[in-house]
Enzyme design. Structure first.
Site, PDB file in Angstrom:
ATOM      1  N   ARG A 126      47.397 -80.854  28.398  1.00 51.61           N
ATOM      2  CA  ARG A 126      47.830 -79.465  28.188  1.00 51.61           C
ATOM      3  C   ARG A 126      47.986 -79.189  26.688  1.00 51.61           C
ATOM      4  O   ARG A 126      48.636 -79.951  25.965  1.00 51.61           O
ATOM      5  CB  ARG A 126      49.174 -79.194  28.880  1.00 51.61           C
ATOM      6  CG  ARG A 126      49.050 -78.848  30.342  1.00 51.61           C
ATOM      7  CD  ARG A 126      48.347 -77.504  30.587  1.00 51.61           C
ATOM      8  NE  ARG A 126      48.189 -77.183  31.992  1.00 51.61           N
ATOM      9  CZ  ARG A 126      47.141 -77.521  32.753  1.00 51.61           C
ATOM     10  NH1 ARG A 126      46.133 -78.198  32.243  1.00 51.61           N
ATOM     11  NH2 ARG A 126      47.076 -77.139  34.017  1.00 51.61           N
ATOM     12  N   GLU A 135      43.963 -70.496  25.235  1.00 52.99           N
ATOM     13  CA  GLU A 135      42.585 -70.636  25.706  1.00 52.99           C
ATOM     14  C   GLU A 135      42.118 -69.303  26.270  1.00 52.99           C
ATOM     15  O   GLU A 135      42.912 -68.608  26.895  1.00 52.99           O
ATOM     16  CB  GLU A 135      42.519 -71.724  26.782  1.00 52.99           C
ATOM     17  CG  GLU A 135      42.937 -73.085  26.242  1.00 52.99           C
ATOM     18  CD  GLU A 135      42.989 -74.182  27.316  1.00 52.99           C
ATOM     19  OE1 GLU A 135      42.598 -73.920  28.459  1.00 52.99           O
ATOM     20  OE2 GLU A 135      43.418 -75.293  26.982  1.00 52.99           O
ATOM     21  N   HIS A 176      38.187 -77.190  27.763  1.00 55.14           N
ATOM     22  CA  HIS A 176      38.957 -77.509  28.973  1.00 55.14           C
ATOM     23  C   HIS A 176      38.046 -77.980  30.123  1.00 55.14           C
ATOM     24  O   HIS A 176      37.992 -77.350  31.186  1.00 55.14           O
ATOM     25  CB  HIS A 176      39.809 -76.303  29.390  1.00 55.14           C
ATOM     26  CG  HIS A 176      41.024 -76.692  30.184  1.00 55.14           C
ATOM     27  ND1 HIS A 176      42.234 -76.060  30.054  1.00 55.14           N
ATOM     28  CD2 HIS A 176      41.219 -77.644  31.129  1.00 55.14           C
ATOM     29  CE1 HIS A 176      43.114 -76.605  30.891  1.00 55.14           C
ATOM     30  NE2 HIS A 176      42.506 -77.570  31.553  1.00 55.14           N
TER      31      HIS A 176
HETATM   32  C1  DGY Z   1      44.328 -78.788  35.942  1.00 58.09           C
HETATM   33  O1  DGY Z   1      43.896 -79.093  37.046  1.00 58.09           O
HETATM   34  O2  DGY Z   1      45.532 -78.655  35.701  1.00 58.09           O
HETATM   35  C2  DGY Z   1      43.309 -78.517  34.893  1.00 58.09           C
HETATM   36  O3  DGY Z   1      43.840 -78.628  33.638  1.00 58.09           O
HETATM   37  C3  DGY Z   1      42.684 -77.157  35.096  1.00 58.09           C
HETATM   38  O4  DGY Z   1      43.645 -76.209  34.954  1.00 58.09           O
END
Ligand code: DGY
Length: 314
Positions: A233, A262, A281
């Site tokens: 994160r 993002e 991501h």
């Molecule tokens: C998650 O599964 O948390 C990924 O980061 C996609 O949001």
């Protein structure tokens, strides 16, 4: 008749099966207007919602729901949902852990190698037709991976999967976590992890304790040659502090798949550094994993609606 709001069509046939269920009406976001407004306008009579980590489900949204039973997020992370408030209203929150651990660990490991071995800058150099000198003893030298020390912050599923990969690469693996774990890695305190590691990998989820966990003070404790890798994160790292650290060359570089905001704006100062590798991501972004996530997210949702236990409850 149950009504379910669905943010995205998903891989696989799982939603199609649900579409055939006469007791369930699926309402898909039609890409008109803001997704938040769509949720606000439609949640009142919804029994379930199937969202992703981009949709913030806060008190305002939850308060509009009159019969919501389940918030199914197509993600392992649930920092975008006010889980405590949802629970206080009797709403079940479900997520998709486990199925994305390996894909995410693969990407994090790939980012680390890419940053250490100039994979992205080398690729760009050839594409820009700038490889003029041929092979040369000091050309684009990077850092080794094998034999180096990997420091993992956080030893949940993803931390463990990274440690597993690192042992195959003959790395020395140390970790810091709130609890000790039975893993092939040595527990150290945080300051030791920061000062000893050649690669510091963040494997933390986002919560009140981990927001801006990596700040200037912690970055200052890292080796001048060390790389910071973040694939969980973005808000776990204070990006302004990371920019400062890169400017002052107090760390060797960074590899990031996640960011404070993002999508990343091209004015983000991080993008100006040559010693940083970035991806948008992509941790769980494989056909196989997204298919498994779809299965889990849809099953979670339909189980709660049918008064059964979901596969994963937050
Ligand atoms: C998650 O599964 O948390 C990924 O980061 C996609 O949001």
């Amino acid at each position: 008749m149950y009504k379910v709001l669905v943010r995205h069509e998903l891989l696989g046939n799982y939603l199609n099966t649900m579409k055939k269920d006469k007791n369930i009406e699926l309402l898909f976001y039609n890409n008109n207007g803001s997704i938040r407004q769509w949720l606000i306008d439609n949640i009142e009579n919804a029994d379930g919602i199937l969202i992703t980590s981009n949709e913030k489900i806060d008190k305002e949204i939850i308060n509009r729901a009159k019969k919501l039973k389940v918030i199914s997020t197509y993600s392992v992370g649930y920092d975008h949902i006010d889980v405590e408030y949802a629970k206080s209203k009797g709403i079940v929150v479900t997520n998709t852990p486990e199925v994305l651990t390996d894909a995410t660990a693969d990407l994090i490991f790939g980012l680390m190698i890419a940053a250490a071995r100039n994979i992205v800058s080398g690729n760009n150099l050839i594409h820009k037709n700038e490889w003029k000198a041929g092979w040369n003893p000091t050309f684009m030298l990077g850092s080794e991976i094998h034999g180096k020390t990997l420091g993992i912050i956080g030893m949940g599923r993803i931390g463990k999967a990274i440690a597993k990969r690192a042992s195959g690469f003959d790395m020395k693996i140390i970790y810091y976590s709130r609890h000790r774990h039975d893993v092939n890695a040595t527990f150290v305190d945080l300051d030791d992890l920061l000062s000893l590691s050649d690669y510091v990998v963040i494997a933390l989820d986002l919560n009140n304790d981990t927001f801006h966990f990596v700040d200037y003070e912690k970055l200052s404790k890292m080796k001048k040659t060390a790389f910071l890798i973040n694939g969980t994160r973005g808000k776990v790292v204070n990006e302004n502090d990371l920019v400062k650290a890169l400017n002052e060359k107090i760390i060797g570089g960074a590899a990031l798949d996640v960011f404070e905001n993002e999508p990343v704006d091209n004015k983000n100062p991080l993008l100006a550094f040559p010693n940083i590798v970035v991806t948008p991501h992509l941790g769980s972004a494989t056909y196989e994993t997204r298919d498994k996530m779809a299965y889990v997210a849809v099953k979670n949702l339909s189980n709660v609606i049918n008064r059964k236990e979901p596969l994963y409850k937050v």
